[in-house]
Design an enzyme around this catalytic site. Structure first.
Site, short mmCIF file in Angstrom:
data_model
loop_
_atom_site.label_atom_id
_atom_site.label_comp_id
_atom_site.label_asym_id
_atom_site.label_seq_id
_atom_site.Cartn_x
_atom_site.Cartn_y
_atom_site.Cartn_z
N GLN A 401 5.66 59.38 2.92
CA GLN A 401 5.10 59.07 4.24
C GLN A 401 6.03 58.04 4.87
O GLN A 401 6.01 56.86 4.51
CB GLN A 401 3.67 58.54 4.09
CG GLN A 401 2.72 59.59 3.50
CD GLN A 401 1.48 58.96 2.89
OE1 GLN A 401 1.60 58.13 1.97
NE2 GLN A 401 0.31 59.34 3.36
N HIS A 412 7.31 50.16 2.51
CA HIS A 412 8.37 50.08 1.49
C HIS A 412 8.59 51.52 1.04
O HIS A 412 7.64 52.18 0.61
CB HIS A 412 7.89 49.19 0.33
CG HIS A 412 8.93 48.92 -0.71
ND1 HIS A 412 8.84 47.84 -1.57
CD2 HIS A 412 10.06 49.58 -1.07
CE1 HIS A 412 9.86 47.85 -2.40
NE2 HIS A 412 10.61 48.92 -2.11
N HIS A 414 8.72 54.82 -0.61
CA HIS A 414 8.23 55.29 -1.90
C HIS A 414 7.81 56.75 -1.79
O HIS A 414 7.38 57.22 -0.73
CB HIS A 414 7.06 54.44 -2.41
CG HIS A 414 5.85 54.46 -1.52
ND1 HIS A 414 5.76 53.72 -0.36
CD2 HIS A 414 4.65 55.11 -1.64
CE1 HIS A 414 4.59 53.91 0.21
NE2 HIS A 414 3.89 54.75 -0.54
N HIS A 416 5.42 59.88 -3.50
CA HIS A 416 4.28 60.27 -4.32
C HIS A 416 4.68 61.52 -5.10
O HIS A 416 5.16 62.48 -4.52
CB HIS A 416 3.06 60.59 -3.46
CG HIS A 416 2.55 59.43 -2.67
ND1 HIS A 416 1.45 58.69 -3.05
CD2 HIS A 416 3.00 58.88 -1.50
CE1 HIS A 416 1.24 57.74 -2.15
NE2 HIS A 416 2.17 57.82 -1.21
#
Length: 464
Positions: A401, A412, A414, A416
């Site tokens: 996202q 930050h 990242h 999933h």
């Protein structure tokens, strides 16, 4: 907690914990300002395993008499077979009699042994060319299986190592030894600069290239390549070599060497003696001095190019990590690469839902440099493969996202990573709705749950 997870959790073995301890052993013995005496051996192996072991014993005794704390022995120190069938027949597993004898020698002489290339029998009807490192306590510290197989034809030779040998699947992290952080390679690996650079980035202070270089290729390239690897990595380089005629078909070049981080040959066994050692003092302050005066690695253009290792074994993380304004407990981190870390999730959309984040705090993908982008994607792919193996799935949703309007709640970068099962949602894309609702609806898991799960994943990384 699912029954599968309980079974996985029980698989955490004392072996892995012992391996981590072994890899750390010796750390108190040598720091950047200290030094150690090492020996590099030269021998002429044949298909006589008893005779070869006798040579190894003699070399170790010579090294001990010169107060060496570590000896490096060449590739094929166990034997050189005359045919493929004989090689397979003579090979043993690493829990066999021969390695047990090597362990006893190390323990008896209180000396680290670098066994440059053991023929390790595997389940594929072939062998691994295995570089085995044994501590002064007689414990297995590390095993590196040769990645690059020598399939080459020149006017002088024709060899196809792949007919007999299975290729290794990973670099091994440098090991703390009596001679500092040692990065393991074998023979033909010497022709590939990338692993040397990666081992330096992983902390190596000394690289070792045990070999049975052919006479023709050794004469042309051996010293040049060894010095090049030392200069470009600013590491000591140690190369134990086979020398002489092993049988009617095969002759090795010799010239076991120790080379400084500046590229100077400190010791050379020469090309005449087939059973000898030379020694040198490894002063790690020289490594620091060379790197400070010529800071090449500080000048690498990570914004324009990068080099990333794939499939490196996991280890216990050293520190907690920042995740935007949050702190991720190091015990929930199950994998760290150069620029990224993977950790268990506070709220999971599906079982096995984990996160992979950059170490450097940056809100958007567009803020990553080339090295971070490469490392991030390699880490995500490796974590996905691990989860599918553990949960026996064949699909995964991998998503990022990127920005607030895309649903990002933690500024930050990242990813999933979520293993998927048949029918886990009524409509496949519901996973994205669940992902957005997760932070508001799902209760957080306990810290202990996340720590336990991370340990399971870390164990699988080390056993895969």
């Amino acid at each position: 907690m699912s029954s599968l997870f309980k079974i996985i959790r029980q698989s955490i073995s004392s072996h892995n914990r012992q391996l981590l301890r072994n890899m750390a052993s010796g750390a108190e013995n040598i720091k950047n300002g200290q030094s150690a005496t090492i020996a590099v051996g030269q021998m002429r192996s044949t298909n006589d395993k008893v005779g070869n072991l006798s040579q190894v014993k003699e070399l170790i005794e010579k090294a001990k008499s010169e107060n060496a704390q570590m000896i490096f022995l060449p590739e094929c120190c166990d034997f050189v077979g005359e045919t493929r069938a004989q090689t397979i027949d003579l090979a043993e597993r690493l829990d066999g009699k021969l390695v047990s004898e090597y362990k006893e020698l190390a323990k008896c002489h209180q000396m680290w042994l670098s066994l440059g290339g053991i023929h390790e029998l595997n389940d594929q009807g072939k062998i691994y060319n295995a570089h085995v490192l044994i501590s002064e306590k007689g414990e297995l510290a590390s095993v590196y299986r040769k990645m690059h197989l020598f399939d080459a034809t020149t006017k002088d030779i024709r060899l196809r190592e792949s007919d007999t040998v299975s290729a290794g699947e990973r670099l091994e992290k440098p090991v703390e030894t009596a001679a500092g952080q040692v990065g393991l390679q074998i023979c033909y690996d010497l022709r590939f600069a990338e692993p040397a650079i990666l081992l330096r980035k992983l902390g190596a202070q000394l690289l070792t290239y045990p070999a049975a270089f052919t006479y023709a290729t050794g004469k042309a390239h051996w010293e040049i390549l060894l010095r090049a690897r030392a200069i470009e990595t600013q590491c000591f380089v140690v190369a134990a070599a086979q020398q002489g005629w092993h049988n009617q078909k095969r002759q090795s070049w010799g010239h076991s060497m120790i080379i400084s981080p500046w590229g100077k040959v400190l010791a050379d066994c020469g090309g005449e003696k087939d059973l000898d050692i030379v020694t040198a003092n490894i002063d790690l302050s020289i490594v620091g001095s060379v790197r400070q005066s010529m800071p090449c690695f500080d000048h690498r253009r990570n914004d324009l190019y990068s080099l990333t290792a794939y499939n490196i074994r996991a280890r216990e993380p050293d520190v907690d990590r920042a995740f935007a304004d949050n702190i991720v407990d190091k015990r929930t981190i199950f994998y760290e690469s150069e620029h990224c870390f993977a950790f268990t999730n506070l709220r999971c959309v599906v079982e096995g839902h984990v996160l992979v984040s950059t170490k450097r705090i940056t809100p958007r993908l567009c803020g990553l440099d080339c090295a971070e982008m490469t490392d991030m994607f390699a880490t995500v792919c490796m974590v996905q493969r691990l989860l599918e193996k553990i949960y026996q799935t064949t699909s995964a949703t991998v998503t990022v996202q990127d920005g607030a309007q895309a649903g990002q709640t933690v500024p930050h970068v990242h990813f999933h990573v979520m293993p998927r099962r048949q029918g886990d949602f009524g409509h496949n894309d519901q996973i994205y709705v669940k992902l957005e609702d997760c932070t508001e609806i799902k209760p957080p898991r306990t810290l202990q749950e996340r720590i336990n799960e991370a340990q399971v994943y870390r164990t699988y990384f080390n056993e895969s």
